[in-house]
Design a protein around this motif. Structure first.
Motif, PDB file in Angstrom:
ATOM      1  N   ILE A 143       1.393  -2.365  -1.148  1.00 58.96           N
ATOM      2  CA  ILE A 143       2.603  -2.499  -1.934  1.00 58.96           C
ATOM      3  C   ILE A 143       2.354  -1.961  -3.339  1.00 58.96           C
ATOM      4  N   GLN A 144       3.376  -1.335  -3.935  1.00 59.66           N
ATOM      5  CA  GLN A 144       3.260  -0.830  -5.305  1.00 59.66           C
ATOM      6  C   GLN A 144       3.899  -1.824  -6.263  1.00 59.66           C
ATOM      7  N   LEU A 145       3.104  -2.364  -7.166  1.00 58.18           N
ATOM      8  CA  LEU A 145       3.595  -3.263  -8.197  1.00 58.18           C
ATOM      9  C   LEU A 145       3.407  -2.605  -9.560  1.00 58.18           C
ATOM     10  N   SER A 146       4.311  -2.907 -10.485  1.00 59.07           N
ATOM     11  CA  SER A 146       4.192  -2.311 -11.809  1.00 59.07           C
ATOM     12  C   SER A 146       4.872  -3.211 -12.830  1.00 59.07           C
ATOM     13  N   GLY A 147       4.444  -3.034 -14.071  1.00 58.80           N
ATOM     14  CA  GLY A 147       5.006  -3.849 -15.138  1.00 58.80           C
ATOM     15  C   GLY A 147       4.181  -3.725 -16.397  1.00 58.80           C
ATOM     16  N   PRO A 148       4.514  -4.490 -17.413  1.00 57.72           N
ATOM     17  CA  PRO A 148       3.763  -4.441 -18.673  1.00 57.72           C
ATOM     18  C   PRO A 148       2.323  -4.924 -18.484  1.00 57.72           C
ATOM     19  N   ASP A 149       1.459  -4.443 -19.349  1.00 64.23           N
ATOM     20  CA  ASP A 149       0.068  -4.894 -19.314  1.00 64.23           C
ATOM     21  C   ASP A 149       0.006  -6.409 -19.495  1.00 64.23           C
ATOM     22  N   GLY A 150      -0.876  -7.033 -18.726  1.00 64.12           N
ATOM     23  CA  GLY A 150      -1.038  -8.469 -18.818  1.00 64.12           C
ATOM     24  C   GLY A 150      -0.111  -9.270 -17.917  1.00 64.12           C
ATOM     25  N   GLU A 151       0.781  -8.589 -17.190  1.00 60.18           N
ATOM     26  CA  GLU A 151       1.743  -9.294 -16.350  1.00 60.18           C
ATOM     27  C   GLU A 151       1.469  -9.109 -14.851  1.00 60.18           C
ATOM     28  N   ALA A 152       0.292  -8.613 -14.510  1.00 63.31           N
ATOM     29  CA  ALA A 152      -0.009  -8.321 -13.108  1.00 63.31           C
ATOM     30  C   ALA A 152       0.081  -9.574 -12.243  1.00 63.31           C
ATOM     31  N   HIS A 153      -0.497 -10.673 -12.708  1.00 69.44           N
ATOM     32  CA  HIS A 153      -0.481 -11.906 -11.914  1.00 69.44           C
ATOM     33  C   HIS A 153       0.947 -12.379 -11.682  1.00 69.44           C
ATOM     34  N   LYS A 154       1.792 -12.286 -12.691  1.00 66.79           N
ATOM     35  CA  LYS A 154       3.190 -12.710 -12.569  1.00 66.79           C
ATOM     36  C   LYS A 154       3.934 -11.855 -11.548  1.00 66.79           C
ATOM     37  N   VAL A 155       3.710 -10.544 -11.585  1.00 65.15           N
ATOM     38  CA  VAL A 155       4.400  -9.640 -10.658  1.00 65.15           C
ATOM     39  C   VAL A 155       3.937  -9.892  -9.223  1.00 65.15           C
ATOM     40  N   LEU A 156       2.642 -10.112  -9.042  1.00 63.31           N
ATOM     41  CA  LEU A 156       2.130 -10.398  -7.700  1.00 63.31           C
ATOM     42  C   LEU A 156       2.721 -11.692  -7.160  1.00 63.31           C
ATOM     43  N   GLU A 157       2.789 -12.722  -7.978  1.00 62.16           N
ATOM     44  CA  GLU A 157       3.358 -13.989  -7.539  1.00 62.16           C
ATOM     45  C   GLU A 157       4.832 -13.840  -7.191  1.00 62.16           C
ATOM     46  N   GLU A 158       5.551 -13.040  -7.957  1.00 62.51           N
ATOM     47  CA  GLU A 158       6.975 -12.825  -7.664  1.00 62.51           C
ATOM     48  C   GLU A 158       7.145 -12.074  -6.340  1.00 62.51           C
ATOM     49  N   TYR A 159       6.283 -11.105  -6.102  1.00 60.65           N
ATOM     50  CA  TYR A 159       6.328 -10.400  -4.818  1.00 60.65           C
ATOM     51  C   TYR A 159       6.107 -11.364  -3.656  1.00 60.65           C
ATOM     52  N   ARG A 160       5.123 -12.235  -3.793  1.00 57.85           N
ATOM     53  CA  ARG A 160       4.849 -13.211  -2.727  1.00 57.85           C
ATOM     54  C   ARG A 160       6.020 -14.162  -2.523  1.00 57.85           C
ATOM     55  N   ARG A 161       6.778 -14.403  -3.565  1.00 59.11           N
ATOM     56  CA  ARG A 161       7.918 -15.307  -3.459  1.00 59.11           C
ATOM     57  C   ARG A 161       9.123 -14.614  -2.836  1.00 59.11           C
ATOM     58  N   LEU A 162       9.327 -13.332  -3.180  1.00 61.92           N
ATOM     59  CA  LEU A 162      10.532 -12.627  -2.742  1.00 61.92           C
ATOM     60  C   LEU A 162      10.408 -12.014  -1.350  1.00 61.92           C
ATOM     61  N   GLN A 163       9.211 -11.564  -0.986  1.00 59.18           N
ATOM     62  CA  GLN A 163       9.059 -10.883   0.296  1.00 59.18           C
ATOM     63  C   GLN A 163       9.521 -11.728   1.485  1.00 59.18           C
ATOM     64  N   PRO A 164       9.168 -13.017   1.574  1.00 59.37           N
ATOM     65  CA  PRO A 164       9.659 -13.810   2.713  1.00 59.37           C
ATOM     66  C   PRO A 164      11.181 -13.918   2.754  1.00 59.37           C
ATOM     67  N   LEU A 165      11.827 -13.933   1.592  1.00 53.78           N
ATOM     68  CA  LEU A 165      13.288 -14.014   1.565  1.00 53.78           C
ATOM     69  C   LEU A 165      13.913 -12.772   2.199  1.00 53.78           C
ATOM     70  N   LEU A 166      13.335 -11.610   1.903  1.00 55.63           N
ATOM     71  CA  LEU A 166      13.858 -10.372   2.474  1.00 55.63           C
ATOM     72  C   LEU A 166      13.409 -10.184   3.918  1.00 55.63           C
ATOM     73  N   ALA A 167      12.191 -10.625   4.225  1.00 60.45           N
ATOM     74  CA  ALA A 167      11.687 -10.474   5.594  1.00 60.45           C
ATOM     75  C   ALA A 167      12.568 -11.226   6.586  1.00 60.45           C
ATOM     76  N   ALA A 168      13.147 -12.331   6.147  1.00 57.28           N
ATOM     77  CA  ALA A 168      14.039 -13.093   7.027  1.00 57.28           C
ATOM     78  C   ALA A 168      15.257 -12.271   7.431  1.00 57.28           C
ATOM     79  N   GLY A 169      15.643 -11.305   6.595  1.00 58.63           N
ATOM     80  CA  GLY A 169      16.760 -10.426   6.927  1.00 58.63           C
ATOM     81  C   GLY A 169      16.332  -9.103   7.508  1.00 58.63           C
ATOM     82  N   GLY A 170      15.026  -8.935   7.732  1.00 60.84           N
ATOM     83  CA  GLY A 170      14.521  -7.704   8.337  1.00 60.84           C
ATOM     84  C   GLY A 170      14.205  -6.607   7.341  1.00 60.84           C
ATOM     85  N   TYR A 171      13.997  -6.953   6.074  1.00 61.89           N
ATOM     86  CA  TYR A 171      13.723  -5.960   5.042  1.00 61.89           C
ATOM     87  C   TYR A 171      12.298  -6.140   4.490  1.00 61.89           C
TER      88      TYR A 171
END
Length: 254
Positions: A143-171
């Motif tokens: 997966i490609q994640l991007s954002g301001p320096d120092g925010e990598a952990h936050k972006v990764l956590e958000e991805y882990r939170r959002l992916q299951p929501l979309l996966a339930a709809g097949g995305y």
């Protein structure tokens, strides 16, 4: 006691003391020589390196070359395992290294590689702990994640939170981006971009899951702007191409 007996007693005591001192001196001398021998450079060099652990991206040759670069390898006794550990953990793909000396001339090394979770910005990666590291990215599909320096952990956590929501709809999410204004945008596996904003992200994604299947001509959708209390705005591929073309012409005229 006669004077002769006293004299013999004194001589016996002095003889015993002298013998004791000679034995003690010989023992101390032997210990000193042993220490000199043990610490003499190249006296007992490290002759064997055993590498353990799974390592897909860091090779045994890389590990061996890193260890051999240490001048301290010339003496097994004075070699500090912490120094070897630091040397190995400086390798791009090494997350953790443990080092143990094994008599008489062997080093045992256990390698744990970086558990890569995603690409980060243009030139780095994030491990599963949300830590950024730099290493060769060519052999990976992540997966490609991007954002301001120092925010990598936050972006990764958000991805882990959002992916299951979309996966339930097949995305699937192929890219998640946190803008400098801390607004979220993501790109789906089919290339459609979702503009989510900063608030109510889960509700907006659920709105997408509910509404998107009913949009006619979904193959022409370029992006969906979900930054509304209700509904969404659709950007079509042809419109986006025209906007980009107008922007290019405007730049040329400027």
């Amino acid at each position: 006691m006669s004077e002769a007996a006293v004299t013999r007693t004194r001589l016996g005591f002095l003889s015993g003391l002298l013998f004791f001192l000679l034995v003690l001196g010989a023992l101390l001398w032997s210990l000193w020589q042993a220490m000199i021998w043990a610490t003499a450079a190249n006296q007992v060099p490290v002759n064997s390196l055993i590498v353990q652990g799974e390592h897909r991206f860091v090779s045994r040759d890389d590990i061996r070359a890193s260890v051999l670069a240490l001048p301290e390898l010339g003496n097994f006794f004075t070699l500090e395992v912490d120094r070897v550990q630091q040397q190995l953990q400086a390798l791009p793909w090494v997350y953790q290294a443990s080092v143990r000396k094994q008599w008489p001339d062997t080093l045992r090394v256990y390698i744990v590689e970086q558990p890569a979770a995603a690409f980060w910005n243009d030139d780095a990666l994030i491990n599963t702990h949300g830590e950024v590291f730099e290493a060769d990215r060519q052999q990976l599909t992540l997966i490609q994640l991007s954002g301001p320096d120092g925010e990598a952990h936050k972006v990764l956590e958000e991805y882990r939170r959002l992916q299951p929501l979309l996966a339930a709809g097949g995305y699937d999410i192929s890219r998640l981006h946190l803008t400098p204004r801390f607004s979220w945008e993501l790109t789906l596996g089919d290339g459609v971009r979702l503009i989510l904003g900063r608030d109510d992200i889960e509700a907006r994604l659920q709105r997408f899951v509910n509404v998107y299947p009913g949009i006619i001509g979904r193959e022409r959708v370029a992006y969906l702007d979900l930054r509304y209390d209700t509904g969404l705005a659709v950007g079509w591929k042809q419109d986006e191409e025209n906007d980009q073309e107008r922007g290019t012409k405007s730049d040329r005229r400027a």
